[in-house]
Design an enzyme around this catalytic site. Sequence first.
Site, PDB file in Angstrom:
ATOM      1  N   CYS A   1      -5.533   4.390  -3.983  1.00  0.00           N
ATOM      2  CA  CYS A   1      -5.814   3.017  -3.538  1.00  0.00           C
ATOM      3  C   CYS A   1      -6.983   2.313  -4.217  1.00  0.00           C
ATOM      4  CB  CYS A   1      -6.066   3.014  -2.032  1.00  0.00           C
ATOM      5  SG  CYS A   1      -4.776   3.779  -1.036  1.00  0.00           S
TER       6      CYS A   1
ATOM      7  N   ASP B   1      -0.163  -0.774  -4.895  1.00  0.00           N
ATOM      8  CA  ASP B   1      -1.433  -0.305  -5.454  1.00  0.00           C
ATOM      9  C   ASP B   1      -1.322   1.045  -6.138  1.00  0.00           C
ATOM     10  OD1 ASP B   1      -1.059   1.189  -3.143  1.00  0.00           O
ATOM     11  OD2 ASP B   1      -3.124   0.987  -2.444  1.00  0.00           O
ATOM     12  N   ASN B   2      -0.241   1.754  -5.910  1.00  0.00           N
ATOM     13  CA  ASN B   2       0.036   3.026  -6.596  1.00  0.00           C
ATOM     14  C   ASN B   2       1.434   3.453  -6.192  1.00  0.00           C
ATOM     15  OD1 ASN B   2      -2.402   3.940  -4.331  1.00  0.00           O
ATOM     16  ND2 ASN B   2      -0.326   4.716  -3.988  1.00  0.00           N
TER      17      ASN B   2
ATOM     18  N   ASP C   1       0.840  -1.201   0.000  1.00  0.00           N
ATOM     19  CA  ASP C   1       0.000   0.000   0.000  1.00  0.00           C
ATOM     20  C   ASP C   1       0.878   1.255   0.000  1.00  0.00           C
ATOM     21  OD1 ASP C   1      -2.173   1.659   0.171  1.00  0.00           O
ATOM     22  OD2 ASP C   1      -2.984   0.783   1.997  1.00  0.00           O
ATOM     23  N   ASP C   2       0.856   1.977  -1.098  1.00  0.00           N
ATOM     24  CA  ASP C   2       1.638   3.218  -1.239  1.00  0.00           C
ATOM     25  C   ASP C   2       3.142   2.974  -1.230  1.00  0.00           C
ATOM     26  OD1 ASP C   2      -0.852   4.378  -1.149  1.00  0.00           O
ATOM     27  OD2 ASP C   2      -0.477   5.624   0.601  1.00  0.00           O
TER      28      ASP C   2
ATOM     29  N   HIS D   1     -11.095  -2.103   0.733  1.00  0.00           N
ATOM     30  CA  HIS D   1     -11.253  -0.799   0.079  1.00  0.00           C
ATOM     31  C   HIS D   1     -12.011  -0.891  -1.236  1.00  0.00           C
ATOM     32  CE1 HIS D   1      -9.229   3.447  -0.062  1.00  0.00           C
ATOM     33  NE2 HIS D   1     -10.515   3.473   0.258  1.00  0.00           N
TER      34      HIS D   1
END
Length: 462
Positions: free
Chosen positions: A93, A306-307, A53-54, A151
């Site tokens: 996200c 995710d990004n 995540d990130d 999410h």
Amino acid sequence: MTSSGTTRRGVFGVLAGAAAATAIPAEASAAERSFQAVPGRSKRPNILFILADDLGWGDLSSYGSPLIETPNLDRLARAGVRFTNGYSAGAVCSPTRVALYTGRFPGRTPGGLPEPIGAANATDGIPAAHPTLPSLLKAAGYATALIGKWHGGFLPHFSPLRSGFDEFFGNYSGGVDYYSKYSHTGKYDLYEGETPVENDGRYYTDVIADRAEAFVRRTHDRPWLLHLNFTSPHWPWEAPGDTAVSEEITARIKAGNAQAIFHNDGGSLETYKKMVENLDQRIGQVLGALRKTGQERDTLVIFQSDNGGERFSYNWPLTGNKASLSEGGIRVPTIVRWPARIRSGQVSHEPVVTHDWTATLLEIAGAKPHPDYPLDGASFAGYLLRGADAPERDLFWRTRSGRALRRGRYKYLRLTATGADALYDIETDPREQANLAARQPALTAELRARWEEIDAPLLRYS
């Protein structure tokens, strides 16, 4: 084919040297060889999809981090294929997650429009009737589970159990405090299925890894799909042991300060380093369970973020970060390992985006997409397993304030709704500093027209 009549695979082979100079750490690439498929046969694999995540482009030591050490993920890369042009489907996200589960552009469904999903309502999520990777694999005989961050929409309207997962343990929101499990909504957010579960007070990354290890160690009578979605290294900036930080943030959340969890007044490079290194250790824990239970050879593992990274990420040589369609916002670490079918120690420069993995996994598992919901992703099964050329298509991104399209070495980019068009040669200029739009107006217009053609049938932002 490219405009010169050469296959795209050939183009990327020729450009491998330039890519290595600009985007691949020399110390990592020296031990790698260019990707080559080895045709063969195998049974349907278990599938472990690990989503960080990130996590930024350069936050792994195998992707050039000068500060963070990630031996487990580096080992995973050495045992399979490290992609240098891996992309997330979205710049934040939930759009990426919607694309992963559906195999389609985020803008195909209402839940893909928020950037990101932030509140419970009947619109912002993946509709239960929409086919998903887990629902299609479940119909093909797979057991399906999601552990960690969902999410994809809040209760009472959406949940993993309504989108094809047999089981779910984790959080519904975009981020939770690592110790208290409180989210920006001001509520506690740790669930077993659709029921809140008691907090044991441990660090969330560790909790998720323990649950994943337990899943792997079970006796399975059929192949399985496990989405392992960590919240690390997403804010708040809490490393293992930072209980005092957690207590302060949680107190502010409970007092009505919804902004507290974004932790704009905290964090450091050292804290971030500890968070990523803990993530790496916990991923190693789960991969170790695969090995110890004899499932490693027949388990296809995909690791991605995710990004792009956020405040403390290392993105060199890219510009931009999370929420931006510059390379730093969407180019992410991407690793694939399947010992039964894919050789170790390889690197691929082929562009691949999140929803391509949806199409790839469906093909490998022997499942077909629903005809009423055609995929936007392209399968890489032929490329990975049979020596076929990588799929040739344009990669498309859209946010409320930006647009991007990549075709081969060129990327069309507009960063604001009223801004000017830009054109970059991503292979020689991954920092997106030399704008070629004025020098190549015909190509810029062609890519802009193609972006608008893809965008036309998508849902509009409100």
